[in-house]
Design a protein around this motif. Sequence first.
Motif, PDB file in Angstrom:
ATOM      1  N   THR A 198      62.528 -28.230  11.313  1.00  0.00           N
ATOM      2  CA  THR A 198      61.747 -27.302  10.184  1.00  0.00           C
ATOM      3  C   THR A 198      60.392 -27.872   9.837  1.00  0.00           C
ATOM      4  OG1 THR A 198      62.686 -28.923   8.467  1.00  0.00           O
ATOM      5  CG2 THR A 198      63.868 -26.697   9.025  1.00  0.00           C
ATOM      6  N   ASN A 199      60.237 -29.282  10.078  1.00  0.00           N
ATOM      7  CA  ASN A 199      58.867 -29.673   9.840  1.00  0.00           C
ATOM      8  C   ASN A 199      57.478 -29.463  10.685  1.00  0.00           C
ATOM      9  OD1 ASN A 199      56.496 -31.295   8.941  1.00  0.00           O
ATOM     10  ND2 ASN A 199      57.791 -33.083   8.496  1.00  0.00           N
ATOM     11  N   LEU A 237      69.942 -22.661   5.954  1.00  0.00           N
ATOM     12  CA  LEU A 237      70.846 -23.219   5.035  1.00  0.00           C
ATOM     13  C   LEU A 237      72.348 -23.205   5.867  1.00  0.00           C
ATOM     14  CD1 LEU A 237      70.302 -22.173   1.391  1.00  0.00           C
ATOM     15  CD2 LEU A 237      70.738 -24.410   2.174  1.00  0.00           C
ATOM     16  N   ALA A 238      72.540 -21.859   6.598  1.00  0.00           N
ATOM     17  CA  ALA A 238      73.777 -21.752   7.216  1.00  0.00           C
ATOM     18  C   ALA A 238      73.733 -22.853   8.455  1.00  0.00           C
ATOM     19  CB  ALA A 238      73.965 -20.468   7.933  1.00  0.00           C
ATOM     20  N   LEU A 239      72.660 -23.002   9.101  1.00  0.00           N
ATOM     21  CA  LEU A 239      72.837 -23.958  10.241  1.00  0.00           C
ATOM     22  C   LEU A 239      73.062 -25.578   9.625  1.00  0.00           C
ATOM     23  CD1 LEU A 239      69.787 -22.857  12.295  1.00  0.00           C
ATOM     24  CD2 LEU A 239      72.015 -22.893  12.758  1.00  0.00           C
ATOM     25  N   ILE A 240      72.285 -25.679   8.445  1.00  0.00           N
ATOM     26  CA  ILE A 240      72.507 -27.055   7.732  1.00  0.00           C
ATOM     27  C   ILE A 240      74.004 -27.249   7.584  1.00  0.00           C
ATOM     28  CG2 ILE A 240      72.144 -28.462   5.723  1.00  0.00           C
ATOM     29  CD1 ILE A 240      68.914 -26.854   6.047  1.00  0.00           C
TER      30      ILE A 240
ATOM     31  N   ASN B 111      69.531 -30.695   2.370  1.00  0.00           N
ATOM     32  CA  ASN B 111      68.428 -29.420   2.652  1.00  0.00           C
ATOM     33  C   ASN B 111      67.367 -29.786   3.289  1.00  0.00           C
ATOM     34  OD1 ASN B 111      68.020 -26.822   2.681  1.00  0.00           O
ATOM     35  ND2 ASN B 111      68.439 -26.364   0.697  1.00  0.00           N
ATOM     36  N   ALA B 112      66.787 -28.897   4.267  1.00  0.00           N
ATOM     37  CA  ALA B 112      65.152 -28.987   4.369  1.00  0.00           C
ATOM     38  C   ALA B 112      64.277 -28.722   3.349  1.00  0.00           C
ATOM     39  CB  ALA B 112      65.026 -27.977   5.739  1.00  0.00           C
ATOM     40  N   THR B 144      63.645 -31.978  -8.679  1.00  0.00           N
ATOM     41  CA  THR B 144      64.699 -31.621  -7.678  1.00  0.00           C
ATOM     42  C   THR B 144      64.806 -32.505  -6.565  1.00  0.00           C
ATOM     43  OG1 THR B 144      64.409 -29.625  -8.642  1.00  0.00           O
ATOM     44  CG2 THR B 144      66.016 -29.759  -6.795  1.00  0.00           C
ATOM     45  N   LEU B 145      63.795 -32.873  -5.843  1.00  0.00           N
ATOM     46  CA  LEU B 145      63.420 -33.650  -4.516  1.00  0.00           C
ATOM     47  C   LEU B 145      64.008 -35.023  -4.943  1.00  0.00           C
ATOM     48  CD1 LEU B 145      62.556 -34.013  -1.611  1.00  0.00           C
ATOM     49  CD2 LEU B 145      60.535 -34.525  -2.672  1.00  0.00           C
TER      50      LEU B 145
END
Lengths: 261, 290
Positions: A198-199, A237-240, B111-112, B144-145
Motif C-alpha cells: 500500500t505504501n 481491508l478484506a485482504l488484511i 490496517n493500512a 486514531t493512528l
Amino acid sequence: MHFSRKSLGIPYAVFLIAFVLAPLLVLAFYAFTNGQGQFTMANLHSFFGDPNTLGTLFYSFAIACVTTIVCLLLAYPVAYFLAMSRIANKTVVLMLFVMPMWINFSLRITALKEILTVIEGNLAMYPFLNAVIGMTYDFLPFMILPLYTTISKIDGNLREAAMDLGADNMRTFLQVTLPLSIPGIVSGVSMVFLPAMTNYVVLDMLYNSTYIMGSLIGSYFAAYNWHGGSMISLILLALICIFTLLTGSGEEETARGGAML
Amino acid sequence: MKKNTAFKEFFRGGFLFLVLLFLYLPILLLAVYSFTSSTQIGAIRAFSLKNYITLFTTPELTDMILGTVFLALGSAVIATLLGTMGAIGAFYSKRSASSFITTLNQVPVVNADVVTGFSICILLVIVLHISKESYIPLVAGHVTLCAPFVFLSVMPRIKQMDSSIYEAALDLGATPFAALREVVIPQIVPGIISGFALAVTLSLDDYFIAMYTKPATFDTISTYVVNATKGAQTTIKTALWALSTVIFLIVVLVVLGINLRANRREKEMGRFGRERGGAGKGGRNAEFMD
C-alpha cells in the motif's frame, strides 16, 4: 457520581466507535452505492472486471512478496547473529539497526533516491528493482526487531541439549532455533507485507509510475471518486483480515513504531 | 577449530556491518553533502552552510517543521490520555466490554494507513461536512493512528501490576480516584511514557493520514518532502538534506541519552542488587523491549 475504574474506559470506547468503527461502516456503505446513494455492485465489478486493476493487484502482490523475502533474508541473519553474539553492548547495536525507524521515511527515501541516482543514472530504467530496494530500505528495521526479540528469548539450553544429543550446528538451527523463531517471522512478515502493498509514496518518489493498491485509493481520492476509493479500501481491508486470520497475530508483538522504548 | 570460529565471527560481523552500511550510507552521504554548495551527490563543491541558513530562515520551511512538531505533540497528548484511560477502563471492565475495546483497538494497528486516512476523510469530511481547514479531521486522524499504540504499551503494565496494592489503598481509606492517582498511575508510568514516545514518532512519520485529512495550506514534513521531490526547486531540495541531517542528529542524541540513562540506572541497580545478593540485573533489556 460514584467513581469507578470501569468508567475510565468509556471515553476511549466512544472514541473508537466514532473514529474506527463508524468510518469502516461508512466505507462499506460508500463501496456499495453510487453517487445517487443507490445500491450498486458496479464498484466491485469495475475492480474485478478490469484487467488494469487486476494487474495492479498482481503487481502489488509481486512487490510485497519480493520485498518481504528480501527483508527476511537480510533481517534473519542480522537478528540471529546479534542474538547469538557475545558482545557486551547488544542493545546499542540493536539500537543502530532500529534507529532508522525514527527518522522520517520521506527524508530517508530522498536520501536513497539521491544515491540510487548516482549509481543507476536514470531511475526510471529499473522501476521494479528500485521499488523493492526502497521498500526494503524503509521496512527492514520493522523486520529485524521482532525477529531479534523472538530469537533472543529462545532458551539457550534447548540448543545445548540438541548439541549434546548429537545434532550438528545446521541441524540444531533447522530443528530448534528456526521453528522456535516462527512467531517472530510471522510478526515481521506482517509488518512488511501490508505496507509494501500500500505504501505508494515510495514508488512515487523513486519514479516508479506503476500503480499498487494504495495508488488506486490515491488516484480515486484525487478524482473525488469516494465510491471507487471506498471499494478499493474495502478490498484491502478484506485482504488484511485474511492475512491477519492466517497469521493469527493477536495482541502480541505489534512492533510497528518499535516495541522498543 | 579456533581459526574456524574466528572466521565465523569475522563473517558475521561483516554481514552486520554491510546491512548497517545499507541503512546508513544514504543518510550519511546526504549529511556530508548538506554542508556543501553542491546540488547533487557526487559533485564536489566547497563547504557551505547555505542549506542550513535556508532551512532556518525560509518561513515556508520553518512553518512546516513547527506545524509537524505541534501536530505530533498535540495528537500524542490526546492519544496518551485516551489510550491510558482506555487501557485502565478495559482492564477492569466486564469481559465483553473489554474484548470489544481490544478488538476495535486492533483495527488501526493492523490496517493500512491509506485505508485509515481515507475512511476518516470520508466520514468526517464527505459525510459530516467538517471542513479540513478546521484541523479536526487531521487531529482526529493522528489520534486514531496513535492511541491504539498507547493502549498496547500501557496494557502489559496494568496486567503486571499487583492488584492488592490498590485494594490496600482502599482499605486504608483512599477514595477510588485517589487510589488510582497515587497507586495505579505511578506503577504504569513507564508504559505511559513509552506510549507517548511511540505516539510522537508515529505522528512524525505519518504521510497517508495527513495527506487525506490535512488543510490545503498545511504541510507536515512528510507531505512537504513528497511534494518537493516532485518539483525540482534545488534550493528547497538541498535545504531538505539539511533537515534530514538535523533530524538524524536529534534521533542519535535521543537514543544516546536513553542509553546512557539506562546504563546508569543499570549500574545503580547492579550495586543495589549486589548488596541484596545479586538480584535485579538485566531489568533494562526487559524494560527496553516491552
